[in-house]
Design an enzyme around this catalytic site. Structure first.
Site, PDB file in Angstrom:
ATOM      1  N   ASP A 130     -27.260  87.363 -22.769  1.00 30.37           N
ATOM      2  CA  ASP A 130     -26.177  87.739 -21.875  1.00 30.37           C
ATOM      3  C   ASP A 130     -25.771  86.480 -21.113  1.00 30.37           C
ATOM      4  O   ASP A 130     -26.615  85.813 -20.510  1.00 30.37           O
ATOM      5  CB  ASP A 130     -26.667  88.818 -20.902  1.00 30.37           C
ATOM      6  CG  ASP A 130     -25.551  89.378 -20.024  1.00 30.37           C
ATOM      7  OD1 ASP A 130     -24.704  88.596 -19.564  1.00 30.37           O
ATOM      8  OD2 ASP A 130     -25.542  90.601 -19.789  1.00 30.37           O
ATOM      9  N   ALA A 153     -18.951  85.040 -27.655  1.00 36.33           N
ATOM     10  CA  ALA A 153     -18.410  84.463 -28.878  1.00 36.33           C
ATOM     11  C   ALA A 153     -18.052  85.445 -29.988  1.00 36.33           C
ATOM     12  O   ALA A 153     -17.095  85.220 -30.727  1.00 36.33           O
ATOM     13  CB  ALA A 153     -19.395  83.427 -29.425  1.00 36.33           C
ATOM     14  N   ALA A 154     -18.854  86.490 -30.182  1.00 35.32           N
ATOM     15  CA  ALA A 154     -18.660  87.353 -31.361  1.00 35.32           C
ATOM     16  C   ALA A 154     -17.273  88.005 -31.329  1.00 35.32           C
ATOM     17  O   ALA A 154     -16.771  88.331 -30.240  1.00 35.32           O
ATOM     18  CB  ALA A 154     -19.751  88.406 -31.415  1.00 35.32           C
ATOM     19  N   PRO A 155     -16.642  88.145 -32.505  1.00 34.87           N
ATOM     20  CA  PRO A 155     -17.140  87.886 -33.866  1.00 34.87           C
ATOM     21  C   PRO A 155     -16.988  86.459 -34.349  1.00 34.87           C
ATOM     22  O   PRO A 155     -17.300  86.164 -35.494  1.00 34.87           O
ATOM     23  CB  PRO A 155     -16.296  88.837 -34.717  1.00 34.87           C
ATOM     24  CG  PRO A 155     -14.998  88.913 -33.999  1.00 34.87           C
ATOM     25  CD  PRO A 155     -15.338  88.854 -32.537  1.00 34.87           C
ATOM     26  N   GLY A 156     -16.474  85.560 -33.505  1.00 37.57           N
ATOM     27  CA  GLY A 156     -16.525  84.147 -33.854  1.00 37.57           C
ATOM     28  C   GLY A 156     -15.215  83.479 -34.191  1.00 37.57           C
ATOM     29  O   GLY A 156     -15.207  82.317 -34.608  1.00 37.57           O
ATOM     30  N   GLY A 157     -14.089  84.155 -34.013  1.00 32.83           N
ATOM     31  CA  GLY A 157     -12.804  83.540 -34.320  1.00 32.83           C
ATOM     32  C   GLY A 157     -12.554  82.286 -33.512  1.00 32.83           C
ATOM     33  O   GLY A 157     -12.149  81.242 -34.049  1.00 32.83           O
ATOM     34  N   CYS A 209      -7.918  89.505 -23.321  1.00 36.51           N
ATOM     35  CA  CYS A 209      -6.837  90.106 -24.128  1.00 36.51           C
ATOM     36  C   CYS A 209      -6.365  91.381 -23.439  1.00 36.51           C
ATOM     37  O   CYS A 209      -6.227  92.428 -24.064  1.00 36.51           O
ATOM     38  CB  CYS A 209      -7.301  90.385 -25.560  1.00 36.51           C
ATOM     39  SG  CYS A 209      -8.724  91.486 -25.708  1.00 36.51           S
ATOM     40  N   ASP A 230     -14.200  83.856 -23.061  1.00 38.42           N
ATOM     41  CA  ASP A 230     -13.317  84.937 -23.517  1.00 38.42           C
ATOM     42  C   ASP A 230     -14.035  86.234 -23.162  1.00 38.42           C
ATOM     43  O   ASP A 230     -14.666  86.869 -24.004  1.00 38.42           O
ATOM     44  CB  ASP A 230     -13.066  84.815 -25.015  1.00 38.42           C
ATOM     45  CG  ASP A 230     -12.031  85.806 -25.502  1.00 38.42           C
ATOM     46  OD1 ASP A 230     -10.994  85.948 -24.830  1.00 38.42           O
ATOM     47  OD2 ASP A 230     -12.258  86.448 -26.544  1.00 38.42           O
TER      48      ASP A 230
END
Length: 462
Positions: free
Chosen positions: A327, A277-281, A400, A347
């Protein structure tokens, strides 16, 4: 790599913009520091020394640091074409100073060439290299004279040097997209990144945000195909000082990243896991689409990265997110959740080859082998996620990167091992449908769509 912070001892000289850029580039080239960390470190030192920097100074420093890092292979080729000495034999500081000078001559058009030559020679003198000021003056003037007569970059015939990328990456893109696309994709990744925003519908509409920017005389416009996306003109300044940031009306999120949550298609009151998840966008986008209902579990291995998610949810007024330090490969849903979830977003960690423009040094840090190593981790996370969802549940896998080993090959192997799972293409009214491929997965190609390079696919059990 030596950790850097604002207290790191750096060799200091007169504090003009080019000197600060030189100090940052020293850290990048000689201490293997990350470009953004090195830049922040040197700017912090300048503030501590009460050195006044105008916004134009900060922009020039940033352009020089990131530009010289991205284009270092091109700059080396230009210098070698005009130097009687091998560039590898030049003193390290002299080489960096010449790179700064050549970058300005070749890639910036708002500074007078005579001023570029003068400031380059002065920088040599100010950094205890006075005996080489004549050499620097000679090579810079030779480049300037040649530039007035011809395109000196056109003399660089090797694509890897001309566009400034590792050779293996040029070869990969030639294989994936064809030789005719190399110029487009390389040039796209060599540009300054866009600033894209996503409206927080819990607090505002897109029209309201656009009005706030217009009132502040900041150019911004809707992003095609993205209902809540806004693209802000370059040079808008410090993001935290833009209109309605503190009020939580919007978040910074690239257009391609916004597509991932639309493909996931969260519905109110659902239970959803964002496994990396981080940074949370994407976490906050999921919450927004849920209208702050249901529950979002946000995972990350590092506690300090989860703090960023907590900060973002607080600013945006989001209350349905729970962060978990773990993790994803080790998460056991049966031990933590009362029931399995409706949707999972993966992601996954990737090589980032679709976002090279955002990380100036990333192209030099990656290796040909790294995507294949990452693919193993990605496949393990995907395999684990199948245990978290309800029988009719959905998994969206995204990266990405533009490397097939991390994208198509991971999904093809997963489907071969799991014939009871299938790809679900986005519905025709889904924003992601504009980028769907024949196989049903979604690919965003930067040079075609003017967005970060992304791959994403929606999977569901049959």
């Amino acid at each position: 790599m030596t950790p850097l912070n604002s207290q790191t001892k750096l060799p200091m000289a007169s504090k003009n913009s080019r000197q600060i850029a030189l100090e940052a580039l020293r850290l990048i080239q000689r201490r293997n520091a990350y470009a953004d960390v090195a830049l922040d470190c040197t700017l912090s030192r300048a503030r501590q020394e009460n050195i006044t920097l105008l916004e134009s100074d900060r922009r020039l420093i940033t352009e020089l640091v990131y530009g010289c890092t991205r284009r270092q292979k091109t700059l080396q080729a230009v210098l070698q074409n005009f130097s009687q000495k091998p560039t590898t034999k030049l003193p390290p500081d002299l080489l960096i100073i010449l790179q700064i000078g050549v970058y300005q001559l070749c890639f910036l058009d708002r500074i007078k060439p005579s001023a570029i030559v003068h400031t380059t020679v002065e920088l040599v003198k100010e950094n205890n290299l006075k005996g080489l000021s004549g050499f620097a003056n000679g090579i810079m003037r030779s480049i300037l004279r040649a530039k007035d007569k011809e395109d000196i970059l056109a003399k660089i015939t090797d694509p890897a040097s001309f566009y400034s990328y590792p050779e293996w990456l040029i070869e990969l893109w030639q294989k994936e997209f064809g030789k005719e696309a190399i110029a487009s994709i390389c040039n796209w990744f060599n540009q300054t990144p866009h600033l894209d925003l996503r409206v927080n519908l819990l607090h505002a509409t897109r029209d309201q945000v656009l009005s706030a920017f217009a009132e502040a005389e900041i150019k911004a416009e809707p992003i095609p195909h993205l209902p809540d996306g806004i693209r802000v003109a370059q040079g808008a300044g410090d993001v935290s000082q833009l209109p309605k940031f503190k009020e939580g009306w919007w978040s910074v999120q690239d257009a391609s990243a916004q597509l991932v949550t639309y493909l996931l298609d969260p519905q109110p009151n659902e239970i959803i896991i964002d496994a990396c998840a981080a940074p949370g966008g994407k976490t906050t986008h999921i919450s927004d689409r849920l209208k702050n209902t249901g529950k979002v579990y946000a995972f990350d291995r590092l506690a300090n990265r989860l703090k960023k998610i907590d900060q973002n949810t607080a600013r945006l007024g989001i209350t349905n997110v729970q962060t978990i330090e773990i993790d994803a490969r080790e998460f056991d849903a049966d031990k933590v959740l009362d029931e399995k979830c409706d949707r999972v977003l993966l992601d996954v960690p990737c090589s980032g080859l679709g976002t090279l423009h955002r990380h100036a040094d990333a192209r030099w840090r990656q290796t040909p082998e790294e995507p294949y190593k990452l693919a193993k981790t990605q496949a393990e996370i995907l395999e684990r996620a199948t245990q978290w969802v309800k029988p009719e549940g959905v998994i969206v896998y995204s990266t990405c990167t533009l490397h097939p080993a991390e994208n198509e090959e991971v999904i093809t192997q997963f489907l071969a091992n799991h014939p009871d799972w299938q790809i679900v293409p986005p519905s025709v009214d889904n924003p992601a449908a504009h980028f769907v491929c024949d196989r049903g997965w979604v690919k965003v190609l930067p040079h075609e769509h003017d967005m970060d390079g992304f791959f994403m696919v929606k999977l569901q059990k049959i």
